[in-house]
Design a protein around this motif. Structure first.
Motif, PDB file in Angstrom:
ATOM      1  N   GLU A  93       0.834  -1.212   0.000  1.00 38.62           N
ATOM      2  CA  GLU A  93       0.000   0.000   0.000  1.00 38.62           C
ATOM      3  C   GLU A  93       0.868   1.263   0.000  1.00 38.62           C
ATOM      4  O   GLU A  93       0.659   2.173  -0.810  1.00 38.62           O
ATOM      5  CB  GLU A  93      -0.920  -0.007   1.225  1.00 38.62           C
ATOM      6  N   MET A 106       1.465   4.008  -3.045  1.00 37.68           N
ATOM      7  CA  MET A 106       1.263   5.442  -2.781  1.00 37.68           C
ATOM      8  C   MET A 106       2.519   6.228  -3.170  1.00 37.68           C
ATOM      9  O   MET A 106       2.433   7.333  -3.684  1.00 37.68           O
ATOM     10  CB  MET A 106       0.950   5.689  -1.309  1.00 37.68           C
ATOM     11  N   SER A 126       2.838   6.450  -7.073  1.00 41.01           N
ATOM     12  CA  SER A 126       1.771   7.194  -7.752  1.00 41.01           C
ATOM     13  C   SER A 126       1.658   8.634  -7.202  1.00 41.01           C
ATOM     14  O   SER A 126       0.606   9.251  -7.314  1.00 41.01           O
ATOM     15  CB  SER A 126       0.427   6.461  -7.600  1.00 41.01           C
ATOM     16  N   GLU A 127       2.725   9.133  -6.630  1.00 37.75           N
ATOM     17  CA  GLU A 127       2.847  10.526  -6.174  1.00 37.75           C
ATOM     18  C   GLU A 127       1.922  10.873  -5.010  1.00 37.75           C
ATOM     19  O   GLU A 127       1.794  12.046  -4.669  1.00 37.75           O
ATOM     20  CB  GLU A 127       2.592  11.514  -7.328  1.00 37.75           C
ATOM     21  N   GLN A 128       1.271   9.867  -4.393  1.00 34.20           N
ATOM     22  CA  GLN A 128       0.366  10.191  -3.284  1.00 34.20           C
ATOM     23  C   GLN A 128       1.135  10.692  -2.052  1.00 34.20           C
ATOM     24  O   GLN A 128       0.646  11.552  -1.322  1.00 34.20           O
ATOM     25  CB  GLN A 128      -0.481   8.970  -2.916  1.00 34.20           C
ATOM     26  N   ASP A 145       3.954  12.356  -2.242  1.00 35.33           N
ATOM     27  CA  ASP A 145       4.335  13.737  -2.581  1.00 35.33           C
ATOM     28  C   ASP A 145       3.161  14.676  -2.323  1.00 35.33           C
ATOM     29  O   ASP A 145       3.332  15.786  -1.816  1.00 35.33           O
ATOM     30  CB  ASP A 145       4.750  13.838  -4.054  1.00 35.33           C
ATOM     31  N   ALA A 146       1.951  14.211  -2.694  1.00 35.61           N
ATOM     32  CA  ALA A 146       0.759  15.040  -2.478  1.00 35.61           C
ATOM     33  C   ALA A 146       0.572  15.324  -0.986  1.00 35.61           C
ATOM     34  O   ALA A 146       0.224  16.442  -0.599  1.00 35.61           O
ATOM     35  CB  ALA A 146      -0.476  14.345  -3.050  1.00 35.61           C
ATOM     36  N   LEU A 147       0.822  14.320  -0.156  1.00 34.81           N
ATOM     37  CA  LEU A 147       0.704  14.532   1.300  1.00 34.81           C
ATOM     38  C   LEU A 147       1.691  15.601   1.754  1.00 34.81           C
ATOM     39  O   LEU A 147       1.352  16.499   2.525  1.00 34.81           O
ATOM     40  CB  LEU A 147       0.987  13.230   2.052  1.00 34.81           C
TER      41      LEU A 147
END
Lengths: 267, 283
Positions: free
Chosen positions: A124, A128, A131-133, A135-137
């Motif tokens: 998981e 994340m 898929s740049e998740q 980085d988004a956080l």
């Protein structure tokens, strides 16, 4: 011939390079663990921890109960016939309970949770990451350690001892079932031996081991997922699968090593 | 630090060198991205557009040089101030980068839930309002994997906008979208700008249509440097041969005598043809 000597001459350098890499990896993991532990007490963790307890604990309960039951039953079966050869089948309860509480419970339980929940944690977090998740956080000023790692640390530290306790109790019942219901051992003797043999120190050693394993599994599985994008052997989805495999393998190895080390302290 | 909601945030790049490990992508570039405008950064694939954006938002540190947001040097600030400055930025990632385990409402509520103590009811209201801005209010309970690429981008934009940041960075907002959806995305950015006139919007794109539709200001990257930095009108009137070819979409390497570097040998071509013929016969 020259190539052969070149290979031989390169071996010390190869070993040294890999030794340095190992030291660096251990250092990075130690820092990662320290950050994860420190962030356990940062704000707004409660519901994330609850969710992880549900995912790691509640969802693993059936599996742990099943494995615990059959481990106890096999121990009962093997133990009964082994003890019968020396006329000591009456201490089957001692054998089953101490084997489970001191060693098999914490170790098998940790390995099972690694396979079921640890691999999922790595996958998981790894997905994340690629898929740049994550980085988004960071861009949203949400610390990925606080958001993803620390709740898993806390949940593992709570869930591992509890599941180990469930494993032990069901395992002892499994031994009872085999010894008493199938092999005609006296039930009272079995339970008396369990009660008389298990000391507080034994329970404590099992508890401490499960806490150590929880920290190891949470660290390795979160770390491998968190840095899946930095793997040198693969990229993208393949890196996530490699990270997951290596997290499970490394966790299992570390569990067994840590078990030996912890046992030397409690023996 | 000022809240920055009512001021223009100029972004200045000073002797900026960016790259990954040993590979330099942009070398010693100097430019100003004007605040309060929509700036479009153009360039070929692999030209360093997205890399520049990731540095602007502080996800990577430059090899050397400075990024100044207003008067603040992004990478010279103490950690606390760096984070305070980054709170003034929102970013739309190429594929939205929505958290797959949460539905849209939770994704968009995330920054508010993490950083404020607002009651859930108020957060829900803000989320629905923000989703309405990007025409996605009906999809609040959907998960990212249930949405199309364009919808994910719009939802990503809503998440970037929910804290009303004065600087909005968009990475390829129209890539992979059909012309109508891409035009809707451009119109959405224009609308957002109209509603927030002080906002600085930086859009990385290789889509010339987006440039003509939304840009006030343009920057073109080429071969590790800046080929152009100025207004859209100036870019359209340029006489620079590279820029003219770029804008006319003609092959910018047409005059390059080095191409092609990897020509097939005649016998290799024959081998491939035979193998493919064989495969087609089998099927």
């Amino acid at each position: 011939m020259l190539t052969f000597f070149k290979i031989i001459a390169g071996i010390p350098g190869f070993i040294f390079d890999n030794f340095l890499l190992l030291i660096r990896e251990i250092g990075a993991m130690a820092v990662f663990t320290a950050i994860g532990l420190r962030r356990m007490f940062s704000g707004k963790q409660f519901f994330k921890v609850l969710h992880q307890i549900y995912f790691i604990g509640s969802n693993s309960l059936f599996l742990i109960a099943l494995i615990g039951l059959f481990t106890g039953m096999v121990l009962g079966l093997q133990g009964y016939y082994a003890l019968k050869t020396v006329g000591s089948e009456g201490i089957l309860g001692t054998l089953v309970s101490l084997s489970l509480i001191r060693e098999l419970g914490p170790v098998l339980c940790a390995i099972m949770i690694t396979g079921r929940a640890g691999s999922a944690m790595t996958a998981e977090i790894g997905v994340m990451r690629i898929s740049e998740q994550l980085d988004a956080l960071e861009v949203m000023d949400i610390n990925p350690h606080s958001f993803l790692v620390s709740p898993r640390f806390t949940a593992c530290l709570i869930v591992f001892p509890l599941l180990t306790a469930v494993f032990d109790v069901i395992g002892i019942f499994g031994g009872y079932f085999t010894g008493v219901a199938l092999l005609d051992l006296n039930g009272g003797i079995y339970l008396y031996r369990v009660e008389a043999s298990v000391m507080f120190k034994d329970v404590l050693s099992g508890f401490v081991k499960s806490v150590i394993f929880a920290l190891l599994v949470a660290t390795v599985c979160c770390y491998k997922g968190f840095f899946a994008h930095m793997r040198t052997d693969s990229v993208g989805p393949e890196a996530v699968s490699s990270a997951t495999t290596s997290a499970v393998v490394l966790s299992c190895i570390l569990i067994l090593i840590a078990d030996y080390v912890a046992t030397t302290f409690f023996i | 630090m000022e809240t920055g909601q009512t001021k223009h945030w100029d972004i200045r790049l000073v002797d900026l060198t960016l790259g990954y490990e040993q590979k330099i992508v942009l070398n010693k570039i100097n430019a100003t991205i004007p605040g309060g405008k929509i700036s479009v950064i153009l360039g070929g694939s692999g030209g360093g557009k997205s890399t520049l954006l990731r540095h602007l938002v502080g996800l990577r540190r430059p090899i050397s040089g400075k990024i100044l947001l207003d008067k603040y040097d992004l990478f010279a600030l103490p950690d606390k101030d760096f984070k305070a400055l980054r709170r003034r930025m929102g970013m739309l990632f190429q594929d939205g980068a929505l958290l797959g385990s949460m539905n849209l409402a939770d994704n968009i509520a995330l920054p508010l839930k993490e950083h404020t103590n607002l009651p859930d009811k108020i957060i829900r209201e803000v989320v629905l309002h923000t989703l309405e801005l990007v025409n996605m209010a009906d999809f609040a309970e959907y998960y990212p994997n249930e949405l199309s690429g364009g919808m994910r981008k719009r939802a990503g934009l809503a998440r970037a906008m929910v804290t009303s940041p004065p600087i909005l960075l968009c990475d390829e907002p129209t890539s992979g979208l059909d012309p109508i959806t891409a035009a809707q995305m451009d119109a959405l950015l224009k609308t957002l700008k109209k509603q927030n006139p002080q906002m600085t919007i930086v859009v990385v794109s290789h889509d010339l249509e987006s440039l003509y539709a939304i840009a006030d200001h343009a920057m073109v990257l080429n071969q590790g440097g800046i080929a152009f930095n100025g207004s859209k009108e100036e870019l359209q009137q340029t006489e620079d041969p590279f820029l003219k070819r770029f804008l006319d979409r003609t092959n910018i390497h047409a005059d390059d005598s080095k191409l092609p570097r990897f020509a097939l040998k005649p016998e290799t071509g024959e081998q491939i043809k035979n193998a493919l013929d064989e495969w087609l016969r089998q099927s």
